[in-house]
Design a protein around this motif. Sequence first.
Motif, PDB file in Angstrom:
ATOM      1  N   ALA A  66       0.829  -1.210   0.000  1.00  0.00           N
ATOM      2  CA  ALA A  66       0.000   0.000   0.000  1.00  0.00           C
ATOM      3  C   ALA A  66       0.859   1.253   0.000  1.00  0.00           C
ATOM      4  O   ALA A  66       0.561   2.230  -0.704  1.00  0.00           O
ATOM      5  CB  ALA A  66      -0.930  -0.007   1.218  1.00  0.00           C
ATOM      6  N   LEU A  67       1.935   1.250   0.780  1.00  0.00           N
ATOM      7  CA  LEU A  67       2.818   2.420   0.846  1.00  0.00           C
ATOM      8  C   LEU A  67       3.532   2.633  -0.482  1.00  0.00           C
ATOM      9  O   LEU A  67       3.648   3.767  -0.965  1.00  0.00           O
ATOM     10  CB  LEU A  67       3.838   2.240   1.973  1.00  0.00           C
ATOM     11  CG  LEU A  67       4.836   3.382   2.169  1.00  0.00           C
ATOM     12  CD1 LEU A  67       4.121   4.701   2.420  1.00  0.00           C
ATOM     13  CD2 LEU A  67       5.793   3.067   3.322  1.00  0.00           C
ATOM     14  N   ILE A  68       4.000   1.544  -1.096  1.00  0.00           N
ATOM     15  CA  ILE A  68       4.661   1.658  -2.400  1.00  0.00           C
ATOM     16  C   ILE A  68       3.680   2.196  -3.432  1.00  0.00           C
ATOM     17  O   ILE A  68       4.022   3.076  -4.240  1.00  0.00           O
ATOM     18  CB  ILE A  68       5.216   0.285  -2.835  1.00  0.00           C
ATOM     19  CG1 ILE A  68       6.358  -0.148  -1.912  1.00  0.00           C
ATOM     20  CG2 ILE A  68       5.716   0.341  -4.282  1.00  0.00           C
ATOM     21  CD1 ILE A  68       6.837  -1.566  -2.137  1.00  0.00           C
ATOM     22  N   ARG A  69       2.457   1.690  -3.417  1.00  0.00           N
ATOM     23  CA  ARG A  69       1.431   2.166  -4.367  1.00  0.00           C
ATOM     24  C   ARG A  69       1.161   3.652  -4.171  1.00  0.00           C
ATOM     25  O   ARG A  69       1.074   4.419  -5.136  1.00  0.00           O
ATOM     26  CB  ARG A  69       0.139   1.365  -4.169  1.00  0.00           C
ATOM     27  CG  ARG A  69      -1.008   1.846  -5.044  1.00  0.00           C
ATOM     28  CD  ARG A  69      -2.263   1.019  -4.887  1.00  0.00           C
ATOM     29  NE  ARG A  69      -3.296   1.574  -5.746  1.00  0.00           N
ATOM     30  CZ  ARG A  69      -4.425   2.137  -5.319  1.00  0.00           C
ATOM     31  NH1 ARG A  69      -4.685   2.206  -4.018  1.00  0.00           N
ATOM     32  NH2 ARG A  69      -5.303   2.629  -6.173  1.00  0.00           N
ATOM     33  N   LEU A  70       1.033   4.086  -2.925  1.00  0.00           N
ATOM     34  CA  LEU A  70       0.784   5.493  -2.616  1.00  0.00           C
ATOM     35  C   LEU A  70       1.887   6.383  -3.173  1.00  0.00           C
ATOM     36  O   LEU A  70       1.618   7.387  -3.844  1.00  0.00           O
ATOM     37  CB  LEU A  70       0.677   5.674  -1.094  1.00  0.00           C
ATOM     38  CG  LEU A  70       0.649   7.116  -0.583  1.00  0.00           C
ATOM     39  CD1 LEU A  70      -0.715   7.745  -0.845  1.00  0.00           C
ATOM     40  CD2 LEU A  70       0.995   7.170   0.900  1.00  0.00           C
ATOM     41  N   ILE A  71       3.148   6.012  -2.907  1.00  0.00           N
ATOM     42  CA  ILE A  71       4.282   6.843  -3.327  1.00  0.00           C
ATOM     43  C   ILE A  71       4.389   6.872  -4.849  1.00  0.00           C
ATOM     44  O   ILE A  71       4.599   7.937  -5.454  1.00  0.00           O
ATOM     45  CB  ILE A  71       5.586   6.317  -2.701  1.00  0.00           C
ATOM     46  CG1 ILE A  71       5.518   6.427  -1.186  1.00  0.00           C
ATOM     47  CG2 ILE A  71       6.782   7.100  -3.234  1.00  0.00           C
ATOM     48  CD1 ILE A  71       6.676   5.766  -0.467  1.00  0.00           C
ATOM     49  N   LEU A  72       4.245   5.711  -5.502  1.00  0.00           N
ATOM     50  CA  LEU A  72       4.364   5.660  -6.952  1.00  0.00           C
ATOM     51  C   LEU A  72       3.285   6.495  -7.632  1.00  0.00           C
ATOM     52  O   LEU A  72       3.560   7.267  -8.559  1.00  0.00           O
ATOM     53  CB  LEU A  72       4.274   4.211  -7.437  1.00  0.00           C
ATOM     54  CG  LEU A  72       5.484   3.311  -7.141  1.00  0.00           C
ATOM     55  CD1 LEU A  72       5.199   1.891  -7.599  1.00  0.00           C
ATOM     56  CD2 LEU A  72       6.741   3.849  -7.815  1.00  0.00           C
ATOM     57  N   ASN A  73       2.049   6.349  -7.185  1.00  0.00           N
ATOM     58  CA  ASN A  73       0.944   7.057  -7.838  1.00  0.00           C
ATOM     59  C   ASN A  73       0.996   8.562  -7.606  1.00  0.00           C
ATOM     60  O   ASN A  73       0.712   9.350  -8.509  1.00  0.00           O
ATOM     61  CB  ASN A  73      -0.396   6.501  -7.365  1.00  0.00           C
ATOM     62  CG  ASN A  73      -0.730   5.160  -7.999  1.00  0.00           C
ATOM     63  OD1 ASN A  73      -0.090   4.747  -8.971  1.00  0.00           O
ATOM     64  ND2 ASN A  73      -1.720   4.471  -7.459  1.00  0.00           N
ATOM     65  N   ARG A  74       1.368   8.990  -6.399  1.00  0.00           N
ATOM     66  CA  ARG A  74       1.388  10.425  -6.127  1.00  0.00           C
ATOM     67  C   ARG A  74       2.615  11.122  -6.721  1.00  0.00           C
ATOM     68  O   ARG A  74       2.639  12.344  -6.827  1.00  0.00           O
ATOM     69  CB  ARG A  74       1.301  10.669  -4.620  1.00  0.00           C
ATOM     70  CG  ARG A  74      -0.062  10.291  -4.051  1.00  0.00           C
ATOM     71  CD  ARG A  74      -0.403  11.053  -2.815  1.00  0.00           C
ATOM     72  NE  ARG A  74      -1.749  10.748  -2.350  1.00  0.00           N
ATOM     73  CZ  ARG A  74      -2.310  11.283  -1.271  1.00  0.00           C
ATOM     74  NH1 ARG A  74      -1.637  12.168  -0.548  1.00  0.00           N
ATOM     75  NH2 ARG A  74      -3.537  10.956  -0.924  1.00  0.00           N
ATOM     76  N   ASN A  75       3.635  10.335  -7.063  1.00  0.00           N
ATOM     77  CA  ASN A  75       4.799  10.903  -7.747  1.00  0.00           C
ATOM     78  C   ASN A  75       4.784  10.581  -9.238  1.00  0.00           C
ATOM     79  O   ASN A  75       5.774  10.807  -9.932  1.00  0.00           O
ATOM     80  CB  ASN A  75       6.097  10.355  -7.126  1.00  0.00           C
ATOM     81  CG  ASN A  75       6.411  10.975  -5.779  1.00  0.00           C
ATOM     82  OD1 ASN A  75       6.954  12.068  -5.685  1.00  0.00           O
ATOM     83  ND2 ASN A  75       6.046  10.265  -4.718  1.00  0.00           N
ATOM     84  N   ASN A  76       3.648  10.061  -9.714  1.00  0.00           N
ATOM     85  CA  ASN A  76       3.536   9.650 -11.110  1.00  0.00           C
ATOM     86  C   ASN A  76       3.570  10.867 -12.029  1.00  0.00           C
ATOM     87  O   ASN A  76       2.884  11.861 -11.790  1.00  0.00           O
ATOM     88  CB  ASN A  76       2.234   8.872 -11.316  1.00  0.00           C
ATOM     89  CG  ASN A  76       2.182   8.170 -12.654  1.00  0.00           C
ATOM     90  OD1 ASN A  76       2.433   8.780 -13.688  1.00  0.00           O
ATOM     91  ND2 ASN A  76       1.852   6.901 -12.647  1.00  0.00           N
ATOM     92  N   LYS A  77       4.353  10.767 -13.078  1.00  0.00           N
ATOM     93  CA  LYS A  77       4.454  11.863 -14.049  1.00  0.00           C
ATOM     94  C   LYS A  77       3.999  11.385 -15.428  1.00  0.00           C
ATOM     95  O   LYS A  77       4.724  11.492 -16.411  1.00  0.00           O
ATOM     96  CB  LYS A  77       5.886  12.387 -14.103  1.00  0.00           C
ATOM     97  CG  LYS A  77       6.359  13.026 -12.803  1.00  0.00           C
ATOM     98  CD  LYS A  77       7.788  13.499 -12.896  1.00  0.00           C
ATOM     99  CE  LYS A  77       8.218  14.240 -11.654  1.00  0.00           C
ATOM    100  NZ  LYS A  77       8.201  13.387 -10.463  1.00  0.00           N
ATOM    101  N   GLY A  78       2.805  10.834 -15.489  1.00  0.00           N
ATOM    102  CA  GLY A  78       2.236  10.443 -16.766  1.00  0.00           C
ATOM    103  C   GLY A  78       2.313   8.980 -17.099  1.00  0.00           C
ATOM    104  O   GLY A  78       1.870   8.567 -18.171  1.00  0.00           O
TER     105      GLY A  78
END
Length: 446
Positions: free
Chosen positions: A293-305
């Motif tokens: 869940a933490l990895i998903r949160l960080i990846l999605n909120r730092n996603n650049k497209g």
Amino acid sequence: RNSLVTRSWMGSLKLKGNPKLCSVCGKTDYPVEDIPHGMIKKVPDGQPTGCALVSYNEKAFESYGMIGNNNSSICTNCARTYVEGFNWLLSNGNKVIIAEKNKKQKEIFKYTNRKNFGSDTAMVFWTRNNKSINEIDLLDTPDNADVVKLIDSITNGNKSSSRYLETDQFYSCSLSGSAARIAVRDWIEISLNEFKKSIVQWFKDIAIERYNFELKKGDIYYSRLYELASCARNEKEQKDTTSSRIAVHLWNAALKGSSPPLWILNAVIKRVRIMENDENNKSKESIIPARAALIRLILNRNNKGGNMIQETLDTSNSSPAYVCGRIFAVLESIQRAAMGKNVNAGIRERFFSFAATNPSPAFGRLMKLSQNHITKLKNDKPGLAIVLDKELQEIFILINEFPAIFNLEEQGQFAIGYYHQKQYIFNRSKEKSEMRDAFDDNADEK
């Protein structure tokens, strides 16, 4: 709060001359003096007698001819007010009775305006109109039914409540003790309406599927905030401040919708590698739901497209890192089905870190090993061999070649792909007794 200030004390400090503007209230009614503002008690890692939020005691801190606390430009009235306010926020609460797992009752002290982040950090919060905010407790105890109800209430757009909430403000401040002083780690000020919307988005972003053999189905899991913050913690260290630092960033992300820094992802991935390489950790999963869940949160909120990571397995996600994680999970399942649960050193212990960073050379060796496992499985459990081999071929369609190296974000995608595929395999195992025997660690006990 002016109600906390003694009127007689205020009167004795009325300004008589040489007015200096207070940087807090913007007035000159009370003097700005070089006197201690007062001690704030019960700050984590602080002195028992209290700590000072504002304190100048060295010549290096002096400027423009001002000495000591004259540099702070806080009048005696505001100084007294913030000291008493912090002391109340840090200590206010009451004793409550809770039931433990063994059904015994236990009395604990529950703070009403404070959350502890590890051993050295506490967060205090309040509202302008002293309104109770029950949603904040969901961050500590996220009951699925209550979370769904909260999400629905915002999604449906209760306009009457929204209009009311917009009139109030929410405030929070994170504090740590540093010898005799206080370090302010974070300050948040938002409307209650935005506060509620941010928490709803938080739960959407940390939702992750978790398969439960007892329930015989998958469910959506919402991790506690400090459970997420502890994902990078080294259990062997008695005092690890990493969790406290991460908790402050996650608190900010939960209330303001900010993106947690990538160093947290690095810390989590590093912890996963350590656990995977630990020979004494064979029976313990390194990518638990909270870490996923933490990895998903960080990846999605730092996603650049790029591709957004879903809460469940996404068969349409063709990201090479995500696909490689899925392939690794199937290869591990094939080995476990062929060799049994008690393999001395499985591919997870031997190759996980290698495959997550240098997939091309790692998967070259893994595929050779897999052929041996498939051959053995076809002889022992031909039906299961067909199912897993087909699963593997369907995933291989999504990738043309294995990349030479994965960067930090791609390592996170690999971990999520691995986690999602394992949850999917667990979910399917309820359909076939052979799969359940192979993948349920508790199957022998039932």
